[in-house]
Write an enzyme that holds these catalytic residues in place. Structure first.
Site, mmCIF file in Angstrom:
data_model
loop_
_atom_site.group_PDB
_atom_site.id
_atom_site.type_symbol
_atom_site.label_atom_id
_atom_site.label_comp_id
_atom_site.label_asym_id
_atom_site.label_seq_id
_atom_site.Cartn_x
_atom_site.Cartn_y
_atom_site.Cartn_z
ATOM 1 C CD GLU A 1 -2.072 2.339 -3.673
ATOM 2 O OE1 GLU A 1 -3.122 2.927 -3.928
ATOM 3 O OE2 GLU A 1 -1.494 2.474 -2.579
ATOM 4 C CG ASP B 1 -1.938 1.060 1.254
ATOM 5 O OD1 ASP B 1 -2.730 1.092 0.303
ATOM 6 O OD2 ASP B 1 -1.981 1.866 2.210
HETATM 7 C C1 NOJ Z 1 -4.472 2.927 -1.008
HETATM 8 C C2 NOJ Z 1 -5.606 2.023 -0.723
HETATM 9 O O1 NOJ Z 1 -5.883 1.249 -1.851
HETATM 10 C C3 NOJ Z 1 -6.753 2.920 -0.316
HETATM 11 O O2 NOJ Z 1 -7.957 2.219 -0.258
HETATM 12 C C4 NOJ Z 1 -6.400 3.564 0.984
HETATM 13 O O3 NOJ Z 1 -7.403 4.506 1.334
HETATM 14 C C5 NOJ Z 1 -5.070 4.287 0.901
HETATM 15 N N1 NOJ Z 1 -4.065 3.548 0.197
HETATM 16 C C6 NOJ Z 1 -4.534 4.581 2.274
HETATM 17 O O4 NOJ Z 1 -4.080 3.402 2.868
#
Ligand code: NOJ
Length: 526
Positions: free
Chosen positions: A262, A200
């Protein structure tokens, strides 16, 4: 070639997939019951969104214990069963790792708030004194991605940084205790048999040490969570040290364990740095996801991606949807046209070289649900924008499995955490299994063909000359894909018109022509 080079990975949004205990929220036992569905769909792996203990201020991306399961989703034993059963069906399991921030309920943060300024406890987070005469102003002007200041003040007057919600305090990755803790968390799940991690906010772990303000020349059209040059908290060089370290840990385990970042980094060269040989294995390609439904734009996104990844020897990773973005049926225009385009886009994605992600419900052609009642919405983006941004709940509505009325087999509870539209009666898995022209049937066929063809998985992509609205390419010597993003029919490139059709996203009318908003896969004569 390791499995993840060409895998198709299915994203399971845990709270909305299947509810086994009737509380209206999906859970791990619910997922176990549906594993045969995923095996039959033909995917290779699952990625589970966070299922750890959490106050759920951001749907689990606010973790209060990194080594357990949130009671509403089950317990560790259920997780072990899930991994065991998935592996038994030939499905791998990837879990979500949230290293940028913890929950404000995490014992570390509670201790930090209770401790004094400049204490060891506060050193794991980013606590700072404020500006102004009595420190009444935040340390700088950084804004939270969910709206408002990125700083919140505690009782003794110091401020802490949260790039997301105030309940998600950012960790300080220059602190060696933080580094060591995450080594251990990785090992905890690797020891339990997971096949990998989705990382993440992978582009956000390192912050400018002086907390300088954002550059004045940032492009206002680029979303606030996407990296830009000289940014004080996105895509800083220091993040790569973390990933080199983690790669070493994963490589020390047997089997092919994988990471997927991500990292919202559009610049292709900067993006490729995350997947250098000694760093993360793969990274979601958001340039492709964000591209409009336009042949030239899609082709540019594909070319840029393949070219930059070639430089570092990493496979591409394609994605059209996830739990953070509007569902692609709606993004591409909603209604019948949006669905037609989404089906064609799915075939395009599944014929590109690399791995691909399917977000639950994508295989059913689900659209964004926009008319959710305000009192049921949960996304902090909605609340912190005062409702100006509808937020992401609309793509997180529970899966419709069967029956004629909500909750469509998702739960025995008549009121799941978010309501499904009654029109989804026609979109349930059960309804689509009866219809050979359904989107579910299309995805099953596409995945079966993909699995059966070496050229489709490993053959090099070569573009073919085509009309302006058409993307056409071969993979190896025996396979070709053509996609018409225009509204009217276009002619198929030479050689494709007479080839054997393997699959089409919608009915093909006349030979030699590709209808508008349609994709076709053909087998080329030897
Ligand atoms: C990316 C995640 O996919 C999202 O859902 C989240 O709100 C943010 N990161 C913060 O962790």
């Amino acid at each position: 070639m390791a499995w993840w080079h060409d895998a198709v990975i299915y994203q399971v949004y845990v709270r909305s997939f299947a509810d086994s205990n009737g509380d209206g929220v999906g859970d791990l036992r619910g997922i176990i019951a549906k594993l045969p569905y995923l095996a039959q769909l033909g995917v290779d792996a699952l990625w589970l969104n966070p299922f750890y203990p959490s106050p759920q201020k951001d749907a689990g991306y606010d973790v209060s214990d990194y080594r357990d399961v949130e009671p509403r989703f089950g317990e560790l034993r259920d997780f072990d069963d899930l991994v065991g059963e998935a592996h038994g069906l030939g499905l791998r399991v990837i879990v979500d790792l949230v290293p940028n921030h913890t929950s404000s309920e995490h014992p570390w943060f509670r201790a930090a708030v209770a401790a004094a300024p400049n204490s060891r406890e506060r050193a794991r987070y980013l606590f700072r004194d404020g500006r102004g005469e009595s420190g009444e102003l935040p340390p700088n002007e950084w804004q939270s991605i969910f709206g408002g200041s990125a700083w919140t003040r505690v009782a003794d007057g110091q401020w802490y940084l949260h790039l997301f919600a105030p309940e998600q305090p950012d960790l300080d990755w220059t602190d060696q205790e933080v580094v060591a803790e995450f080594d251990d968390i990785l090992r905890f799940w690797l020891d339990r048999g997971v096949d990998g991690f989705r990382i993440d906010v992978a582009h956000g772990l390192a912050k400018d040490p002086d907390l300088v303000e954002l550059p004045v020349d940032l492009d206002p059209d680029i979303p606030t969570w996407v990296a830009q040059p000289r940014h004080p908290f996105w895509d800083r060089d220091e993040v790569h040290e973390v990933y080199r370290r983690w790669r070493g840990i994963l490589d020390s385990y047997p089997g092919d364990r994988v990471t997927v970042a991500e990292a919202w980094v559009y610049d292709p060269t900067r993006y490729a740095r995350y997947v250098r040989r000694d760093e993360l294995h793969t990274a979601f390609n958001f340039t492709f996801l964000m591209a409009p439904w336009d042949a030239a734009e899609l082709r540019a996104a594909i070319d840029d991606t393949l070219e930059s990844l070639r430089q570092v020897g990493a496979p591409a990773t394609w994605v059209l949807a996830n739990h953070d973005v509007e569902r692609e049926v709606s993004r591409y225009g909603d209604g019948a046209i949006g669905l037609r385009r989404a089906r064609a886009a799915g075939m395009l994605m599944l014929s590109l070289p690399g791995s691909a992600y399917i977000y639950q419900g994508e295989e059913l052609g689900l659209e964004e649900v926009r008319d959710l009642p305000a009192e049921l919405r949960q996304d902090p983006l909605y609340f912190r924008s005062g409702g100006a941004d509808l937020g992401r709940d609309g793509c997180r509505v529970p899966m419709p499995w069967s029956g004629d009325a909500p909750p469509f087999g998702f739960s025995s509870n008549p009121s799941p955490w978010l309501p499904q539209p009654p029109t989804w009666a026609a979109k349930t898995v059960e309804a689509q299994e009866r219809d050979p022209a359904s989107t579910l049937a299309l995805y099953r066929d596409a995945l079966r063909i993909r699995r059966s063809r070496d050229d489709l998985r490993a053959g090099e992509l070569r573009w073919l000359e085509a009309d302006a609205s058409v993307l056409a390419f071969t993979r190896g010597s025996g396979f070709a894909c053509a996609v018409n993003t225009g509204s009217g029919a276009a002619s198929l490139p030479a050689g494709l018109a007479s080839a054997h059709v393997l699959l089409a996203s919608d009915a093909l009318e006349r030979g030699g022509e590709l209808p508008g908003e349609t994709a076709v896969w053909v087998e080329l004569p030897a």
